[in-house]
Design a protein around this motif. Structure first.
Motif, PDB file in Angstrom:
ATOM      1  N   ARG A   1      -0.245  13.840  12.437  1.00  0.00           N
ATOM      2  CA  ARG A   1      -0.016  14.932  13.389  1.00  0.00           C
ATOM      3  C   ARG A   1       1.452  15.032  13.796  1.00  0.00           C
ATOM      4  NH1 ARG A   1      -4.828  13.062  13.348  1.00  0.00           N
ATOM      5  NH2 ARG A   1      -6.653  14.357  13.843  1.00  0.00           N
ATOM      6  N   PHE A   2       2.307  14.265  13.113  1.00  0.00           N
ATOM      7  CA  PHE A   2       3.748  14.252  13.384  1.00  0.00           C
ATOM      8  C   PHE A   2       4.040  13.851  14.827  1.00  0.00           C
ATOM      9  CE2 PHE A   2       3.228  17.204   9.826  1.00  0.00           C
ATOM     10  CZ  PHE A   2       4.094  16.634   8.903  1.00  0.00           C
ATOM     11  N   ILE A   3       3.192  12.957  15.367  1.00  0.00           N
ATOM     12  CA  ILE A   3       3.411  12.411  16.705  1.00  0.00           C
ATOM     13  C   ILE A   3       4.137  11.080  16.542  1.00  0.00           C
ATOM     14  CG2 ILE A   3       2.339  11.577  18.826  1.00  0.00           C
ATOM     15  CD1 ILE A   3      -0.119  13.321  18.100  1.00  0.00           C
ATOM     16  N   THR A   4       5.249  10.914  17.218  1.00  0.00           N
ATOM     17  CA  THR A   4       5.938   9.622  17.184  1.00  0.00           C
ATOM     18  C   THR A   4       5.541   8.839  18.436  1.00  0.00           C
ATOM     19  OG1 THR A   4       7.921  10.680  18.107  1.00  0.00           O
ATOM     20  CG2 THR A   4       7.830  10.375  15.700  1.00  0.00           C
ATOM     21  N   SER A   5       6.382   8.844  19.452  1.00  0.00           N
ATOM     22  CA  SER A   5       6.010   8.117  20.678  1.00  0.00           C
ATOM     23  C   SER A   5       5.717   9.058  21.839  1.00  0.00           C
ATOM     24  CB  SER A   5       7.128   7.157  21.087  1.00  0.00           C
ATOM     25  OG  SER A   5       8.275   7.889  21.506  1.00  0.00           O
ATOM     26  N   GLN A   6       6.051  10.330  21.685  1.00  0.00           N
ATOM     27  CA  GLN A   6       5.878  11.295  22.773  1.00  0.00           C
ATOM     28  C   GLN A   6       4.716  12.214  22.410  1.00  0.00           C
ATOM     29  OE1 GLN A   6       9.631  13.141  23.632  1.00  0.00           O
ATOM     30  NE2 GLN A   6      10.646  11.195  24.022  1.00  0.00           N
ATOM     31  N   VAL A   7       3.683  12.173  23.236  1.00  0.00           N
ATOM     32  CA  VAL A   7       2.429  12.825  22.904  1.00  0.00           C
ATOM     33  C   VAL A   7       2.006  13.766  24.022  1.00  0.00           C
ATOM     34  CG1 VAL A   7       1.060  10.958  23.914  1.00  0.00           C
ATOM     35  CG2 VAL A   7       0.040  12.393  22.126  1.00  0.00           C
ATOM     36  N   SER A   8       1.318  14.815  23.644  1.00  0.00           N
ATOM     37  CA  SER A   8       0.710  15.742  24.593  1.00  0.00           C
ATOM     38  C   SER A   8      -0.789  15.752  24.332  1.00  0.00           C
ATOM     39  CB  SER A   8       1.307  17.142  24.404  1.00  0.00           C
ATOM     40  OG  SER A   8       0.792  18.041  25.362  1.00  0.00           O
ATOM     41  N   PHE A   9      -1.619  15.746  25.387  1.00  0.00           N
ATOM     42  CA  PHE A   9      -3.062  15.612  25.189  1.00  0.00           C
ATOM     43  C   PHE A   9      -3.830  16.393  26.250  1.00  0.00           C
ATOM     44  CE2 PHE A   9      -1.454  12.097  27.727  1.00  0.00           C
ATOM     45  CZ  PHE A   9      -2.291  12.106  28.831  1.00  0.00           C
ATOM     46  N   VAL A  10      -5.071  16.693  25.908  1.00  0.00           N
ATOM     47  CA  VAL A  10      -6.056  17.231  26.856  1.00  0.00           C
ATOM     48  C   VAL A  10      -7.333  16.426  26.665  1.00  0.00           C
ATOM     49  CG1 VAL A  10      -5.098  19.561  26.895  1.00  0.00           C
ATOM     50  CG2 VAL A  10      -6.847  18.979  25.209  1.00  0.00           C
TER      51      VAL A  10
ATOM     52  N   LYS B   1      -1.415  16.171  20.326  1.00  0.00           N
ATOM     53  CA  LYS B   1      -0.398  16.819  19.499  1.00  0.00           C
ATOM     54  C   LYS B   1       0.967  16.302  19.960  1.00  0.00           C
ATOM     55  CE  LYS B   1       0.348  20.862  22.455  1.00  0.00           C
ATOM     56  NZ  LYS B   1       0.402  22.343  22.510  1.00  0.00           N
ATOM     57  N   PRO B   2       2.029  16.594  19.217  1.00  0.00           N
ATOM     58  CA  PRO B   2       3.353  16.139  19.667  1.00  0.00           C
ATOM     59  C   PRO B   2       3.739  16.796  20.981  1.00  0.00           C
ATOM     60  CG  PRO B   2       3.402  16.814  17.357  1.00  0.00           C
ATOM     61  CD  PRO B   2       2.086  17.260  17.899  1.00  0.00           C
ATOM     62  N   ALA B   3       4.467  16.049  21.801  1.00  0.00           N
ATOM     63  CA  ALA B   3       4.990  16.633  23.045  1.00  0.00           C
ATOM     64  C   ALA B   3       6.034  17.689  22.710  1.00  0.00           C
ATOM     65  CB  ALA B   3       5.585  15.541  23.920  1.00  0.00           C
ATOM     66  N   ASP B   4       6.232  18.627  23.618  1.00  0.00           N
ATOM     67  CA  ASP B   4       7.244  19.663  23.415  1.00  0.00           C
ATOM     68  C   ASP B   4       8.625  19.029  23.281  1.00  0.00           C
ATOM     69  OD1 ASP B   4       5.283  21.582  23.594  1.00  0.00           O
ATOM     70  OD2 ASP B   4       5.645  21.985  25.727  1.00  0.00           O
ATOM     71  N   LYS B   5       9.523  19.720  22.583  1.00  0.00           N
ATOM     72  CA  LYS B   5      10.854  19.182  22.333  1.00  0.00           C
ATOM     73  C   LYS B   5      11.662  18.999  23.614  1.00  0.00           C
ATOM     74  CE  LYS B   5      11.478  20.628  17.548  1.00  0.00           C
ATOM     75  NZ  LYS B   5      12.311  21.375  16.572  1.00  0.00           N
ATOM     76  N   ASP B   6      11.342  19.781  24.648  1.00  0.00           N
ATOM     77  CA  ASP B   6      12.090  19.666  25.903  1.00  0.00           C
ATOM     78  C   ASP B   6      11.518  18.600  26.834  1.00  0.00           C
ATOM     79  OD1 ASP B   6       9.764  20.931  26.563  1.00  0.00           O
ATOM     80  OD2 ASP B   6      10.690  22.602  27.646  1.00  0.00           O
ATOM     81  N   PHE B   7      10.520  17.826  26.342  1.00  0.00           N
ATOM     82  CA  PHE B   7       9.952  16.752  27.158  1.00  0.00           C
ATOM     83  C   PHE B   7      11.009  15.680  27.420  1.00  0.00           C
ATOM     84  CE2 PHE B   7       7.964  12.502  27.197  1.00  0.00           C
ATOM     85  CZ  PHE B   7       7.198  12.620  28.346  1.00  0.00           C
TER      86      PHE B   7
ATOM     87  N   LEU C   1      14.023   5.063  22.316  1.00  0.00           N
ATOM     88  CA  LEU C   1      14.534   6.105  21.438  1.00  0.00           C
ATOM     89  C   LEU C   1      14.168   5.838  19.984  1.00  0.00           C
ATOM     90  CD1 LEU C   1      17.992   6.524  23.174  1.00  0.00           C
ATOM     91  CD2 LEU C   1      16.226   8.296  23.001  1.00  0.00           C
ATOM     92  N   ARG C   2      14.205   4.577  19.593  1.00  0.00           N
ATOM     93  CA  ARG C   2      13.798   4.211  18.229  1.00  0.00           C
ATOM     94  C   ARG C   2      12.337   4.575  17.992  1.00  0.00           C
ATOM     95  NH1 ARG C   2      12.107  -1.031  16.488  1.00  0.00           N
ATOM     96  NH2 ARG C   2      12.496  -1.423  14.278  1.00  0.00           N
ATOM     97  N   ALA C   3      11.495   4.306  19.000  1.00  0.00           N
ATOM     98  CA  ALA C   3      10.087   4.686  18.898  1.00  0.00           C
ATOM     99  C   ALA C   3       9.936   6.203  18.821  1.00  0.00           C
ATOM    100  CB  ALA C   3       9.315   4.133  20.096  1.00  0.00           C
ATOM    101  N   GLN C   4      10.726   6.908  19.605  1.00  0.00           N
ATOM    102  CA  GLN C   4      10.669   8.376  19.614  1.00  0.00           C
ATOM    103  C   GLN C   4      11.077   8.957  18.256  1.00  0.00           C
ATOM    104  OE1 GLN C   4      13.108  10.166  22.682  1.00  0.00           O
ATOM    105  NE2 GLN C   4      13.344  12.044  21.505  1.00  0.00           N
ATOM    106  N   LEU C   5      12.068   8.357  17.616  1.00  0.00           N
ATOM    107  CA  LEU C   5      12.570   8.879  16.347  1.00  0.00           C
ATOM    108  C   LEU C   5      11.676   8.542  15.174  1.00  0.00           C
ATOM    109  CD1 LEU C   5      16.313   7.920  16.889  1.00  0.00           C
ATOM    110  CD2 LEU C   5      15.448  10.263  16.702  1.00  0.00           C
ATOM    111  N   THR C   6      10.966   7.401  15.232  1.00  0.00           N
ATOM    112  CA  THR C   6      10.277   6.889  14.049  1.00  0.00           C
ATOM    113  C   THR C   6       8.776   6.718  14.204  1.00  0.00           C
ATOM    114  OG1 THR C   6      10.554   4.564  14.692  1.00  0.00           O
ATOM    115  CG2 THR C   6      12.359   5.587  13.450  1.00  0.00           C
ATOM    116  N   GLY C   7       8.275   6.672  15.440  1.00  0.00           N
ATOM    117  CA  GLY C   7       6.866   6.380  15.642  1.00  0.00           C
ATOM    118  C   GLY C   7       6.545   4.902  15.654  1.00  0.00           C
ATOM    119  N   LEU C   8       7.558   4.044  15.521  1.00  0.00           N
ATOM    120  CA  LEU C   8       7.325   2.604  15.628  1.00  0.00           C
ATOM    121  C   LEU C   8       6.907   2.239  17.047  1.00  0.00           C
ATOM    122  CD1 LEU C   8      10.407   1.179  13.664  1.00  0.00           C
ATOM    123  CD2 LEU C   8       8.034   1.204  12.891  1.00  0.00           C
TER     124      LEU C   8
END
Length: 799
Positions: free
Chosen positions: A127-136, A154-160, A369-376
């Motif tokens: 789902r192209f989610i790294t570390s920043q996620v949006s959910f319901v 789904k991925p969080a918005d870019k302005d998160f 930031l590393r988690a945000q960029l890579t999903g690690l």
């Protein structure tokens, strides 16, 4: 409490991720920190998957049936292997069946593709989610957090923007058996030491407010759990915190029959061991444990020793008061029984030092930031291969391919390392250094080097970009160049905004991609991929050298992405800068034209004029007239301040004494400034022989193996360690050096001995020969002198 549905998406940062079997199937569990609170996001009824080649479907069904593996389904997919073989997906309702099936099929020689991708990782990755996620989902308010059931993500918005992450530094003090004395905690808003004792102190002592007394070890352990529940930190930091503190705590909770309820929901953490090593990992639901040592190494920091004492002194200029480990342990024991306030202050100071190191190096920001960029995962150590997989695999699937397995890309080809030119030794005036900016990533971008791109290039060779060893790369079917370009643009923004943590994280990720493609621990490993990068790098450096020399300048050295150019002795600083910038523009323009003409591609190569050495030494290999590689020294002026730079020489090596380092620095400074050296050399020899510099004669080296494992080659530091532990054993003391670690020793007339047990005179002649002479003869011949000629008469006086 009744559930209510969240229709507006909630966004946050994933702290931890897990998967487990339930009656309904696999449930994925994500603990997420938002701007307002913590959520436990649960995604039910998921399936685990691996892929098989379609022609083996009947064989797979038969094998699984024979072992009563029944809770699965197989489905044909519009996917294929790199060999163009169609595949089926095999889906499992339960993790236990997934693992059983994988073992059954592998035992029968049936290849399972992508069977090492964890279920909770694949869900996010696809789902192209790294570390920043949006959910319901359905929300249920629990004690201290909100549970989200039947979640959709789904991925969080870019302005998160990142929420505030609560961090606390943890450190324990205990005796040699692990029995606890105290637990220290430090953050901006909370400082406390839980100490076993009743607060009954001598009249002249008053307990600081940060000490909380606990009657016994059980009360101490309960207090720590209460702290976690009340303060609810997101991140626990420490120094070797998993390898020591958490393991000791686990043993003491077990011993006292108290659940180590460290998880966010009040349950216990789970230990697991790396299958390929003895390293242990501690999985905590909803909290992250970050180790300072691992974090610094991942961020590419390097220190001679990663002890808290050394790192805090180096980075902060402050540290502990006691250096010897044995003495420190004894002092801790003594203080617990006789001076608990001193122990509490010591405990809290260790916590504070770790906190300050994290602040100084922006380690938490770097990890997030590393988690945000890579999903690690935030606490992932290393992880270059996993980062590449996270970013690449979902794109690959959408292009109709599954990933190869480890070993699929193996061949007899060998990919070379970076190109290192033969150097021209000498003492020079005016040497310019020109660096290719991120050479390997720029080669990937320029030549479209990409795993799938190589497959597609072989299918359409007439339109592909030709590389080496028969490799061809597609001009339009690839992903890695775009991934690199996106990261590159983000790094340029980070630099403009002076965001050091983000810039460093991106740099490490970008530069790791060549290493990933060249590592047989990566599923995409193929020597043709890594060779397409390094062999092109060789060509670029050789061609650039020729272009520079055609301009009338001398290239005296080059290494991987840097070229050293001698422009003549007469140029002043302004002229040198002008020449550097002119060469920079000329080379970049040459590459643009050359690559357009030869390959019809646009160049992403960019060389930069980086340094002007007003004086520069390229030494020789000791005892020869051959120039060295990766070893040089030079004088530069940066921000109006003169600086002496050493690369690969004794001054920056950890296996040389402070005597050699200080001697080299001053000697080179004098030579570079055309000052007299004879008297300085003589005075240093005289002071050494007179014992005035004994504090600078200490060697400090790491024992990288167990002492018993040194058999054939026994270096001096091992001899010193064995000698010291023989004395320890004779005196009934604990053996200090048997299981790796650091040792400090000196060379005596009776061989290497530790400082603590030295009983023989120091061999000053040996130091002069191995340290002072070795350093001096690296530079003196270039000014027509030698160490022996300068010291011959003086040394005769001591003989």
């Amino acid at each position: 409490m009744r559930n209510y549905m969240s229709y507006l998406p909630i966004s946050g940062v994933i702290l931890t991720k897990h998967a487990r079997d339930t009656r309904q199937g696999i449930e994925l569990s994500y603990w997420v920190k938002s701007h307002d609170q913590v959520y436990h996001v649960c995604v039910p009824e998921q399936e685990a998957i691996f892929f098989i080649e379609s022609h083996q479907l009947a064989q797979v069904k038969k094998a699984l049936s024979s072992q009563n593996v029944i809770n699965y389904r197989a489905s044909g997919l519009a996917l294929k292997t790199f060999n163009q073989t169609p595949v089926h997906g095999v889906y499992f309702k339960y993790l236990r069946d997934f693992y059983s099936a994988r073992d059954v099929l592998k035992a029968q020689g049936i290849k399972c593709y992508e069977d090492d991708i964890r279920c909770e990782e694949r869900f996010l990755m696809e789902r192209f989610i790294t570390s920043q996620v949006s959910f319901v989902g359905e929300l249920k308010q629990l004690n201290g957090y909100t549970k989200v059931e039947h979640a959709k993500c789904k991925p969080a918005d870019k302005d998160f923007t990142l929420p505030d992450i609560n961090m606390v530094s943890v450190d324990i003090e205990c005796d040699v058996s692990g029995q606890l004395y105290s637990i220290g905690l430090y953050s901006d808003s909370f400082q406390c030491v839980y100490m076993i004792g009743n607060g009954d102190l001598p009249e002249h002592q008053k307990a600081p407010a940060f000490i909380e007394w606990c009657d016994n070890e059980k009360a101490l352990l309960s207090a720590f759990i209460d702290y976690l529940s009340d303060e609810d930190p997101d991140i626990l930091i420490g120094w070797n915190v998993v390898g020591f503190d958490m393991q000791v705590l686990q043993k003491r909770y077990d011993f006292n029959d108290i659940p180590f309820s460290i998880n966010r929901d009040g349950s216990v953490g789970r230990w697991r061991k790396n299958a390929n090593s003895e390293q242990k990992f501690f999985d905590i639901a909803g909290r992250v444990v970050l180790d300072g040592i691992d974090g610094l190494k991942t961020a590419t920091y390097s220190f001679p020793s990663f002890s808290l004492e050394n790192v805090s002194n180096t980075l902060l200029g402050i540290g502990k008061k006691v250096e010897d480990a044995d003495n420190r342990l004894q002092e801790i024991i003594d203080n617990f029984h006789h001076n608990k306030i001193a122990l509490a202050e010591y405990n809290l100071e260790d916590c504070r030092l770790v906190w300050l190191i994290f602040e100084k190096t922006q380690l938490l920001s770097f990890s997030l930031l590393r988690a945000q960029l890579t999903g690690l995962a935030i606490d992932r150590i290393g992880g270059s291969v996993a980062a590449f997989t996270n970013l690449y695999l979902p794109k690959l699937h959408r292009a109709g391919y599954i990933a190869p397995n480890l070993g699929d890309g193996h061949s007899d080809l060998v990919s070379p390392g970076g190109y290192v030119m033969d150097s021209i030794p000498g003492l020079y005036k005016n040497v310019l250094v020109l660096d290719f900016k991120s050479l390997y990533p720029s080669i990937i971008r320029t030549f479209n080097i990409d795993p799938m791109g190589m497959v597609e290039g072989a299918l359409s060779p007439d339109s592909a970009i030709e590389a080496f060893d028969g490799a061809m790369f597609s001009r339009d079917k690839h992903f890695l160049p775009a991934i690199i370009q996106s990261l590159w643009a983000e790094r340029d923004i980070a630099k403009k905004q002076n965001d050091g943590a983000l810039s460093q994280a991106i740099k490490i990720i970008m530069n790791s991609f060549y290493g990933v493609l060249g590592s047989n621990g990566c599923r995409f490993f193929d020597p043709r991929l890594s060779g397409a990068i390094t062999k092109r790098g060789h060509e670029i450096l050789k061609t650039t050298k020729q272009w520079i020399q055609d301009k009338g300048y001398t290239v005296i050295y080059g290494d991987t992405d840097s070229i050293f150019v001698h422009i003549g002795d007469e140029a002043d600083s302004k002229q040198a800068k002008d020449i550097g910038l002119t060469l920079q523009g000329y080379i970049n323009e040459q590459w643009r034209g050359d690559l357009k003409q030869r390959f019809a591609i646009d160049s992403a190569l960019e060389i930069e004029f980086e340094t002007h050495f007003t004086t520069f030494l390229m030494p020789t290999v000791r005892g020869t007239d051959i120039g060295t590689k990766k070893r040089y020294a030079g004088l530069v002026t940066r921000k109006g301040k003169e600086e002496l730079v050493f690369k690969g020489l004794e001054n920056v090596r950890t296996d040389w004494t402070q005597l050699a380092k200080d001697f080299q620095y001053e000697l080179y400074h004098r030579v570079f400034h055309q000052q007299a050296v004879d008297q300085f050399v003589l005075e240093t020899v005289e002071k050494t022989m007179a014992g005035e510099l004994d504090d600078k004669l200490v060697y400090r080296k790491r024992l990288r193996r167990k002492l018993s494992h040194y058999v054939k080659n026994v270096p001096p530091h091992v001899k010193a360690a064995r000698w010291a532990d023989a004395i320890n054993e004779k005196e009934g003391k604990s053996l200090q050096y048997q299981n790796r670690g650091w040792i400090e020793y000196v060379l005596t007339v009776n061989g290497p001995q530790t400082l603590k047990y030295r009983n023989a005179p120091i061999d000053y002649t040996l130091y002069i020969e191995r340290q002072l002479k070795a350093v001096a003869d690296g530079i003196l011949p270039f000014i027509g002198k030698s160490f022996d000629e300068i010291t011959d008469n003086q040394l005769k006086l001591f003989s």
